[in-house]
Design a protein around this motif. Structure first.
Motif: not given
Length: 512
Positions: A430-444
């Protein structure tokens, strides 16, 4: 008297050896880079790793966590001075913004005459790398992947048929399979087909030459590991070849002869050799040539070999960890099965295709989380090409980076950082769901590296992984056996990503 002279000479030799072994251990102190006190000769490395009592993956995570308040830290790897960057903005500076100051990898053997490394994309430097990358990039577009998908799917079907036959032989109740061997055989066949244009079934012909050669190249143990350690200690003194000449000759015969035969008989097959031949033709008729450009048959051989070495272990490792996580998390496996079943029904009897595969959102979430928790490449590196003042976004000076310095990004440490991924040891797609994936810093999230040097074959690798996971979960349920590893992280040792119990699991047919 002679004995006294011998003792004096031995004492002098030991003293000089000691001084040589610690001669670089002032570097981080003088530059103000946080680090632990090194041990002569081995530096900051844990001797338990060499003895198989601990693991390199744990070492990287522990060092990353130990310097939580630092943006960078130093690790003496034997006599190498490695600067690790843990701050995401500094990683972005080194990997993307100021890429021209850090354009190259420090590839083992990169300056040697071994075709395995010296001409491959990962080892090429500066302008040679840019021109080769530009020429190869069109070979990995979505349209090219669609053409290659049929070849991948053929290998998947053969692998799934093997599981089915083993289940039938056991009485249709289920069968225990060691998945590292299974997935290695699958990736061997997939690479043989997609990169070298040859059809192999390593489940039927279990000791074929291509498979044996692949194991010899990728099993980084025993004498090969010993040679690598020696090379790391004194690379300019020891001219060590990591791989036997027979291996080089085997791949040379495989690729060069195949290209010659295809050219003479006008054979077209949607695999890597054909795509590289196309890239070569495009290169020769374009204005991409530079002062140091080369695109000979040996260059093509080097790229095929690179795809083999890079893909053989990394893809099989990703598949092993993904299968294990699905075993440990049956609710996630059940949800993935429902999505696969929906996709299968939508195909209405037609075989799986590339477009249907890439549309599967939950499949993508599962694989993304697997690559987050268990990245097959746990660190990536850069070499500083000119003296550089490393500063943060506020302009504050961090450290002086000198030409030739080794810069490392501890990918596994970042991926397991609770500041970026709460409860990082939990497998949570669920970390990579449509709702959550945009919260991930690309560099992380760096499973394929960072910036222009990131893995060029990531689409091909993901296609392989998703295709076989699709067919396995469609046909079988993966469950625990008595031999299944209880704790992967604690069981992994040395420099490998394989637990001592290996990856045992049971396959139960869905139609049962």
């Amino acid at each position: 008297m002679a004995l006294v002279e011998v003792l004096i000479l031995l004492t002098l030799v030991v003293f000089l050896f000691y001084k040589w072994s610690v001669s670089k251990y002032y570097t981080f102190r003088d530059r103000g880079i946080p680090h632990d006190q090194p041990t002569p000769l081995i530096g900051n490395l844990d001797t338990k790793i060499f003895l198989g009592k601990s693991s390199f993956i744990k070492f990287i995570i522990e060092r990353y966590q130990a310097y939580k308040i630092s943006k960078i830290y130093g690790i003496y790897s034997m006599r190498d001075c490695n600067i690790h960057i843990r701050d995401l903005e500094l990683i972005k500076k080194v990997g993307i913004k100021d890429f021209d100051s850090f354009p190259n990898h420090n590839s083992v053997g990169g300056e040697s005459s071994e075709t395995f490394f010296s001409k491959s994309l990962i080892a090429l430097k500066d302008q040679k790398w840019r021109e080769m990358r530009n020429c190869l990039s069109p070979a990995f577009t979505g349209s090219k992947m669609r053409l290659m998908f049929t070849l991948i799917n053929e290998c998947v079907i053969e692998a799934v048929n093997y599981i089915t036959s083993e289940i039938q032989a056991s009485g249709n109740t289920g069968v225990d399979i060691e998945m590292k061997d299974f997935f290695t055989r699958f990736t061997n066949d997939a690479i043989a087909s997609t990169a070298f244009g040859i059809r192999i079934n390593s489940f039927n012909d279990r000791n074929n030459e291509f498979y044996r050669t692949g194991k010899a190249v990728t099993e980084f143990t025993g004498f090969v590991l010993f040679k690598a350690i020696l090379f790391g200690l004194i690379p300019k003194v020891l001219r060590i070849k990591l791989f036997d000449d027979k291996i080089l000759k085997y791949f040379n015969h495989l690729v060069i002869d195949a290209m010659k035969y295809r050219k003479e008989h006008r054979i077209v097959r949607p695999d890597m050799i054909h795509l590289l031949m196309e890239a070569k033709q495009h290169y020769e008729t374009s204005d991409l040539k530079g002062e140091h450009a080369e695109f000979t048959d040996e260059d093509l051989l080097a790229q095929c070999t690179l795809f083999f070495v890079a893909g053989f272990e990394t893809v099989s490792a990703c598949l092993c960890f993904t299968a294990h996580e699905l075993l440990e998390n049956p609710e996630i496996q059940d949800r993935l099965y429902l999505e696969i079943l929906d996709t299968q029904n939508s195909l209405d009897g037609s075989p799986l295709n590339y477009d249907s595969l890439i549309k599967m959102r939950y499949m993508d979430m599962v694989i993304s989380e697997s690559l987050r928790k268990w990245p097959p490449v746990i660190i990536t590196d850069r070499i500083c090409s000119a003296d550089y003042s490393l500063k943060d976004d506020e302009g504050s000076f961090i450290a002086k980076i000198k030409k030739g310095d080794n810069i490392f990004v501890p990918i596994i440490g970042i991926h397991r950082d609770p500041d970026y991924y709460p409860n990082p040891n939990q497998f949570d797609p669920e970390r990579f769901s449509d709702e959550n994936k945009n919260k991930i810093n690309p560099m992380s999230y760096l499973p394929f590296g960072v910036g222009p040097r990131m893995c060029i074959g990531n689409r091909l690798a993901l296609m392989e992984v998703k295709a076989i996971i699709y067919h396995i979960i469609l046909n079988f349920k993966i469950v625990r056996t008595e031999k299944t590893c209880e704790n992967l992280m604690e069981s992994i040792s040395g420099f490998t990503l394989i637990p001592k119990e290996r990856f045992w699991m049971k396959f139960v047919p869905r139609n049962s």
